[in-house]
Design an enzyme around this catalytic site. Sequence first.
Site, PDB file in Angstrom:
ATOM      1  N   HIS A 128       0.702  -1.176  -0.099  1.00  0.00           N
ATOM      2  CA  HIS A 128      -0.077  -0.072   0.068  1.00  0.00           C
ATOM      3  C   HIS A 128       0.772   1.138  -0.004  1.00  0.00           C
ATOM      4  CE1 HIS A 128       0.247  -1.815   4.225  1.00  0.00           C
ATOM      5  NE2 HIS A 128       1.201  -0.754   4.129  1.00  0.00           N
ATOM      6  N   LEU A 172       5.518   7.444  -3.742  1.00  0.00           N
ATOM      7  CA  LEU A 172       6.334   8.807  -4.012  1.00  0.00           C
ATOM      8  C   LEU A 172       7.841   8.514  -4.381  1.00  0.00           C
ATOM      9  CD1 LEU A 172       3.607   9.583  -2.450  1.00  0.00           C
ATOM     10  CD2 LEU A 172       4.507  11.805  -3.138  1.00  0.00           C
ATOM     11  N   HIS A 213       2.653   5.343  10.032  1.00  0.00           N
ATOM     12  CA  HIS A 213       2.634   6.646   9.289  1.00  0.00           C
ATOM     13  C   HIS A 213       1.437   6.687   8.706  1.00  0.00           C
ATOM     14  CE1 HIS A 213       3.556   9.315   5.829  1.00  0.00           C
ATOM     15  NE2 HIS A 213       3.371   8.271   5.228  1.00  0.00           N
ATOM     16  N   TYR A 248       3.176  15.145   2.374  1.00  0.00           N
ATOM     17  CA  TYR A 248       3.346  15.026   1.054  1.00  0.00           C
ATOM     18  C   TYR A 248       1.879  14.506   0.310  1.00  0.00           C
ATOM     19  CZ  TYR A 248       3.499   9.866   2.278  1.00  0.00           C
ATOM     20  OH  TYR A 248       3.169   8.615   2.597  1.00  0.00           O
ATOM     21  N   VAL A 267      14.197  -0.404   3.732  1.00  0.00           N
ATOM     22  CA  VAL A 267      14.613   0.139   2.288  1.00  0.00           C
ATOM     23  C   VAL A 267      13.221   0.597   1.527  1.00  0.00           C
ATOM     24  CG1 VAL A 267      15.206  -0.423  -0.186  1.00  0.00           C
ATOM     25  CG2 VAL A 267      16.272  -1.695   1.677  1.00  0.00           C
ATOM     26  N   VAL A 323      10.436   1.963  -1.263  1.00  0.00           N
ATOM     27  CA  VAL A 323      10.389   1.824  -2.720  1.00  0.00           C
ATOM     28  C   VAL A 323      11.528   2.694  -3.531  1.00  0.00           C
ATOM     29  CG1 VAL A 323       8.675   2.065  -4.511  1.00  0.00           C
ATOM     30  CG2 VAL A 323       8.149   1.225  -2.248  1.00  0.00           C
ATOM     31  N   ASP A 343      41.503   4.314   5.515  1.00  0.00           N
ATOM     32  CA  ASP A 343      43.253   4.640   5.391  1.00  0.00           C
ATOM     33  C   ASP A 343      43.431   4.398   7.001  1.00  0.00           C
ATOM     34  OD1 ASP A 343      41.966   7.042   6.122  1.00  0.00           O
ATOM     35  OD2 ASP A 343      43.555   8.337   5.420  1.00  0.00           O
ATOM     36  N   THR A 396      46.605   3.561  10.107  1.00  0.00           N
ATOM     37  CA  THR A 396      48.004   3.674  10.792  1.00  0.00           C
ATOM     38  C   THR A 396      48.328   2.297  11.047  1.00  0.00           C
ATOM     39  OG1 THR A 396      47.787   4.736  12.578  1.00  0.00           O
ATOM     40  CG2 THR A 396      48.368   6.180  10.702  1.00  0.00           C
TER      41      THR A 396
HETATM   42  P1  FAD Z   1       7.665  -5.482   2.543  1.00  0.00           P
HETATM   43  O1  FAD Z   1       6.898  -4.751   1.329  1.00  0.00           O
HETATM   44  O2  FAD Z   1       7.014  -5.425   3.824  1.00  0.00           O
HETATM   45  O3  FAD Z   1       7.881  -6.782   2.171  1.00  0.00           O
HETATM   46  C1  FAD Z   1       8.324  -7.856   2.940  1.00  0.00           C
HETATM   47  C2  FAD Z   1       7.908  -9.186   2.846  1.00  0.00           C
HETATM   48  O4  FAD Z   1       8.303 -10.118   3.626  1.00  0.00           O
HETATM   49  C3  FAD Z   1       6.385  -9.294   3.182  1.00  0.00           C
HETATM   50  O5  FAD Z   1       5.517  -9.400   1.844  1.00  0.00           O
HETATM   51  C4  FAD Z   1       6.082 -10.169   4.098  1.00  0.00           C
HETATM   52  O6  FAD Z   1       4.764 -10.811   4.108  1.00  0.00           O
HETATM   53  C5  FAD Z   1       7.304 -11.127   3.901  1.00  0.00           C
HETATM   54  N1  FAD Z   1       7.537 -11.836   5.199  1.00  0.00           N
HETATM   55  C6  FAD Z   1       7.841 -11.194   6.513  1.00  0.00           C
HETATM   56  N2  FAD Z   1       8.428 -11.882   7.386  1.00  0.00           N
HETATM   57  C7  FAD Z   1       8.066 -13.260   6.699  1.00  0.00           C
HETATM   58  C8  FAD Z   1       8.441 -14.788   7.048  1.00  0.00           C
HETATM   59  N3  FAD Z   1       9.005 -15.005   8.143  1.00  0.00           N
HETATM   60  N4  FAD Z   1       8.433 -15.516   6.125  1.00  0.00           N
HETATM   61  C9  FAD Z   1       7.959 -15.274   4.609  1.00  0.00           C
HETATM   62  N5  FAD Z   1       7.706 -13.799   4.400  1.00  0.00           N
HETATM   63  C10 FAD Z   1       7.900 -13.092   5.342  1.00  0.00           C
HETATM   64  N6  FAD Z   1       8.343   4.331   0.317  1.00  0.00           N
HETATM   65  C11 FAD Z   1       8.622   5.281  -0.859  1.00  0.00           C
HETATM   66  O7  FAD Z   1       9.727   5.065  -1.264  1.00  0.00           O
HETATM   67  N7  FAD Z   1       7.572   6.093  -1.040  1.00  0.00           N
HETATM   68  C12 FAD Z   1       6.395   6.491  -0.481  1.00  0.00           C
HETATM   69  O8  FAD Z   1       5.856   7.271  -0.854  1.00  0.00           O
HETATM   70  C13 FAD Z   1       6.404   5.392   0.530  1.00  0.00           C
HETATM   71  N8  FAD Z   1       5.192   5.900   1.246  1.00  0.00           N
HETATM   72  C14 FAD Z   1       4.802   4.842   2.156  1.00  0.00           C
HETATM   73  C15 FAD Z   1       3.653   5.159   2.971  1.00  0.00           C
HETATM   74  C16 FAD Z   1       3.151   4.261   3.817  1.00  0.00           C
HETATM   75  C17 FAD Z   1       1.770   4.510   4.439  1.00  0.00           C
HETATM   76  C18 FAD Z   1       3.976   3.068   4.165  1.00  0.00           C
HETATM   77  C19 FAD Z   1       3.557   2.317   5.276  1.00  0.00           C
HETATM   78  C20 FAD Z   1       5.180   2.947   3.658  1.00  0.00           C
HETATM   79  C21 FAD Z   1       5.763   3.787   2.635  1.00  0.00           C
HETATM   80  N9  FAD Z   1       6.853   3.816   2.021  1.00  0.00           N
HETATM   81  C22 FAD Z   1       7.113   4.532   0.898  1.00  0.00           C
HETATM   82  C23 FAD Z   1       7.699   2.865   2.370  1.00  0.00           C
HETATM   83  C24 FAD Z   1       7.897   1.526   1.740  1.00  0.00           C
HETATM   84  O9  FAD Z   1       6.568   1.113   1.550  1.00  0.00           O
HETATM   85  C25 FAD Z   1       8.441   0.455   2.220  1.00  0.00           C
HETATM   86  O10 FAD Z   1       9.758   0.837   2.875  1.00  0.00           O
HETATM   87  C26 FAD Z   1       8.972  -0.781   1.218  1.00  0.00           C
HETATM   88  O11 FAD Z   1       7.846  -1.157   0.654  1.00  0.00           O
HETATM   89  C27 FAD Z   1       9.637  -2.033   1.889  1.00  0.00           C
HETATM   90  O12 FAD Z   1       9.658  -2.938   1.133  1.00  0.00           O
HETATM   91  P2  FAD Z   1      10.257  -4.244   1.689  1.00  0.00           P
HETATM   92  O13 FAD Z   1      10.257  -5.335   0.341  1.00  0.00           O
HETATM   93  O14 FAD Z   1      11.317  -4.175   2.231  1.00  0.00           O
HETATM   94  O15 FAD Z   1       9.223  -4.759   2.511  1.00  0.00           O
HETATM   95  N1  THG Z   2      46.460   8.820  13.520  1.00  0.00           N
HETATM   96  C1  THG Z   2      46.656   7.402  13.778  1.00  0.00           C
HETATM   97  N2  THG Z   2      45.812   6.857  13.022  1.00  0.00           N
HETATM   98  C2  THG Z   2      44.997   7.291  12.083  1.00  0.00           C
HETATM   99  C3  THG Z   2      44.641   8.557  11.985  1.00  0.00           C
HETATM  100  C4  THG Z   2      45.356   9.555  12.807  1.00  0.00           C
HETATM  101  N3  THG Z   2      44.225   6.130  11.546  1.00  0.00           N
HETATM  102  C5  THG Z   2      43.128   6.777  10.800  1.00  0.00           C
HETATM  103  C6  THG Z   2      43.321   7.982  10.152  1.00  0.00           C
HETATM  104  N4  THG Z   2      43.630   9.156  11.342  1.00  0.00           N
HETATM  105  C7  THG Z   2      44.157   7.928   9.041  1.00  0.00           C
HETATM  106  N5  THG Z   2      44.527   9.188   8.400  1.00  0.00           N
HETATM  107  C8  THG Z   2      45.665   9.810   8.204  1.00  0.00           C
HETATM  108  C9  THG Z   2      46.025  10.491   7.161  1.00  0.00           C
HETATM  109  C10 THG Z   2      47.243  11.169   6.961  1.00  0.00           C
HETATM  110  C11 THG Z   2      48.286  10.676   7.860  1.00  0.00           C
HETATM  111  C12 THG Z   2      48.191   9.613   9.018  1.00  0.00           C
HETATM  112  C13 THG Z   2      46.696   9.478   9.300  1.00  0.00           C
HETATM  113  C14 THG Z   2      49.575  10.972   7.863  1.00  0.00           C
HETATM  114  N6  THG Z   2      50.132  10.991   6.447  1.00  0.00           N
HETATM  115  C15 THG Z   2      51.497  11.309   5.901  1.00  0.00           C
HETATM  116  C16 THG Z   2      51.652  12.043   4.759  1.00  0.00           C
HETATM  117  O1  THG Z   2      50.786  11.984   3.947  1.00  0.00           O
HETATM  118  O2  THG Z   2      52.174  12.969   4.806  1.00  0.00           O
HETATM  119  C17 THG Z   2      52.256   9.911   5.894  1.00  0.00           C
HETATM  120  C18 THG Z   2      53.589   9.886   5.351  1.00  0.00           C
HETATM  121  C19 THG Z   2      54.413   8.663   5.447  1.00  0.00           C
HETATM  122  O3  THG Z   2      53.523   7.679   4.746  1.00  0.00           O
HETATM  123  O4  THG Z   2      55.344   8.608   5.736  1.00  0.00           O
HETATM  124  O5  THG Z   2      50.321  11.518   8.669  1.00  0.00           O
HETATM  125  O6  THG Z   2      45.325  10.680  12.803  1.00  0.00           O
HETATM  126  N7  THG Z   2      47.690   7.426  14.558  1.00  0.00           N
END
Ligand code: FAD
Ligand code: THG
Length: 810
Positions: A45, A49, A222, A256, A353, A355, A546, A548
């Site tokens: 249902h 959108l 909702h 909406y 997720v 739609v 990235d 260290t």
């Molecule tokens: P579902 O469609 O719920 O599918 C899951 C399926 O799993 C179901 O069919 C269920 O029967 C099955 N299932 C569950 N448990 C089991 C089990 N144990 N064994 C077997 N089958 C099982 N999204 C948008 O992008 N735009 C919109 O405008 C929008 N409007 C919305 C308005 C309303 C009122 C609602 C409620 C939702 C709206 N959504 C909208 C959100 C969107 O509908 C959902 O996020 C999306 O449909 C989820 O899809 P799905 O396949 O993950 O889940």
């Molecule tokens: N410190 C430490 N670890 C880290 C970070 C930190 N890990 C995750 C993230 N931050 C990693 N990011 C960087 C980015 C650049 C550098 C260090 C961590 C850096 N770069 C030198 C350069 O580019 O000049 C490397 C030089 C070399 O390779 O010799 O210093 O903040 N511990």
Amino acid sequence: MPKVVVIGAGIVGTSLADELTVRGCTDVTVLDRGPLFATGGSTSHAPGLVFQTNPSKTMTGFARYTVEKFSGLAHPDGWAFNTVGGLEVATTPERWADLHRKAGWAAAWGIEGRLLEPADCVRLHPLLDRDQILGGFHTPADGLAKAVRAAEAQAGQAISRGAQFRPHTEVLDIVHTGGRVSGVRTADGVVEADIVVCAAGFWGAEIAERVGLVLPLVPMAHQYARTGRIEALVGRNTQRSEAGLPILRHQDRDLYFREHVDRIGIGSYSHQPMPVDIATLMADSAGEPMPSMLPFTEDDFTPAWRAARTLIPALGDSKVEEAFNGIFSFTPDGFSIMGEHRDLSGFWVAEAVWVTHSAGVARATAEWILDGAPSVDVHECDLYRFEDVARSPRFVMQTSTQAFVEVYDIVHPYQFRTALRGLRTSPFYARQRELGAYFYEGGGWERPAWYEANAAVAQQLFDYGLACPPRDEWSARYWSPISIAEAHLTRERVAMYDMTPLTRYEVTGPDATAFLQAMTTNNVDKSVGSVTYTLLLDENGGIRSDITVARLAERRYQVAVNSPLDYDWLLRHAPDGVTIRDITGGTCGIGVWGPRARNMVQPLCADDLSHEAFKYFRARQTYLGAIPVTMLRVSYVGELGWEIYTSAEYGAALWDLLYDAGKPHGVVAAGRIAFNSLRIEKGYRLSGTDITTEHHPAAAGLQFAVRADKDFIGKAALDTAPRTLLRSIVFDDPAAVALGKEAVYVDDRCVGYTTSAGYSATVGRTIAYAWLPAHIAVGDTVVVDYRGTRHTAVVHADPVVDPDMARIRR
Ligand code: FAD
Ligand code: THG
């Protein structure tokens, strides 16, 4: 090819069956507890959108693929996608300004869109009251998805390639042996499978829980209502077309709208969050055809209805004729949940997720299952992105209901939640509060952004001429000019930064070296005391992170990373002879950086801390005063100094020792804003923001961290002739700001986007990173759209500050 069972035939399960089978994986069975294809799930249902534009490039890409795919689906009853366009209107100046930001995301992520004056909005959507609106944002490629038709059409394609769909087949349990799934149990017996994908919508968390997996999602109701016949719509649409006016968002009132032939459908988020207890729902809805529909609660709709009639006077005195409270999933951060169970291989999820994103999520999941990695960056949706604290039921409920409340809010990039704060604090927290820290939140940690205690010294510096350009109200939020002074003092004197939240693992064992060599691009098999900057790549050669790697002993490394995803990645690949332990919370760290750092710290240490004795990118275990410390001569801010780590119980004493030692040198505590601006000046990338799996090292300017003479994951796929490059750009106007995710133009054509940005105290300009076509050269001018204001900026060779490393290597 694996034998696959998909749980759920909603829009996600059907789309996944299609994406798997089209890749030759044809032994796919989709099970649903309900009938096909109006199964009773959220899809049955959804008004459908599809607004594609999202702050996230990934989510926008998912939506773009959904539109593209649904537009090409054939169904006997008619369209699966109706490209009526999308229109978001602003009724407040704040929203009007924010639609400019949204227009920037659309441009940056490749969605056609235009900001419109009120008169043009009314021309597009004649039912609008012109006097209510200040403007609108029109996206012609948005529109309506007919979700059940799209599900059925995709299922049909999958069936034609061999997939099977079984209605009325509830999955009761997951069957597994030896850490691998082997099938699912139903009332009719076990259906065998090598891969089980949970695409069960809001039921998914229950299923995942049975195999020990926490899916942080909350089923939430909702409201959706349809009016009676609206005179102004009569004759506009046919039963077949259903709608011709753009889908409409009135986000200032959480509403909406869409047409249903001559009626209007109104969706409302303008009510209290209504989390649904799944156990109660399952008990109550047993045997119900539409378990995801709850009775309409009319009182909750009253403000929505009033606001709807104000925006659309044509609603007049029509009435709500059909209405319900529909259930779908909310997550703590609004992103979907994708990936494979780490401890039960073959069990995958594609959950929470819309739609809107369904086909994109399904395609990425199919690639991930069949190729080992998706072709697009999915880190925002990764199942393992959550910190431990973020998987607690309390946290999940609190943040997911907050996500509901904020679904249409204008959310500033530095606006952090106010509830459930103070959960992770470093041992320096009390000192930070005494110094007037303003805290940001990250990964559950409290992180000082700036310190009010530095206000006086900042004022002095500004009085003596340190530039502090004025800011617009938006960029001045959650920001302080004090941060400019903190950055300046780091370059001129010395500053202390809390490094505790930097996630750190200890990697040990006889195979630790071989393991880290296989995982990383650089050579980490160096002498004890070495520190190596290196990359983790995925199988496609894209940058996962990235990091260290500090070799503290022959078989013991301290690895500092970016997020829980790194832990997940390392754990998945670790052989038996390797132990990986997260030591972050049990330890703490202070970065002491600045030209006076050595003068400040040397008196506390018996070891020689001279440049010759303790070289750049070396580590050592020693004592400061009586406190045992591990010092790394590394600086993300690009200054002389060290990261100094100790175990948590010494933290407060270490802070006091350093702070007192620093007083004669004018030390300040400095926060995240200064930290961020300094690392951008210095050309250091932020993983997950500047660089993702969509980028290879060469494109990201990180080829220097890749060794050709060793083997590692992703090596075979490396691309060394990139078409886009990560560039530093420096704004011309000292008062120009950027916050990241801005569209970048050349000759009025959008050519790229910024990733992160910060005001540089050193050059007196904002500097940003931008992904730009490789032909754009250093010295070229580009134009950045900051919420509708165009600023020029020049492409600069990076790093902008201290390219010769003179400040560090001394
Ligand atoms: P579902 O469609 O719920 O599918 C899951 C399926 O799993 C179901 O069919 C269920 O029967 C099955 N299932 C569950 N448990 C089991 C089990 N144990 N064994 C077997 N089958 C099982 N999204 C948008 O992008 N735009 C919109 O405008 C929008 N409007 C919305 C308005 C309303 C009122 C609602 C409620 C939702 C709206 N959504 C909208 C959100 C969107 O509908 C959902 O996020 C999306 O449909 C989820 O899809 P799905 O396949 O993950 O889940
Ligand atoms: N410190 C430490 N670890 C880290 C970070 C930190 N890990 C995750 C993230 N931050 C990693 N990011 C960087 C980015 C650049 C550098 C260090 C961590 C850096 N770069 C030198 C350069 O580019 O000049 C490397 C030089 C070399 O390779 O010799 O210093 O903040 N511990």
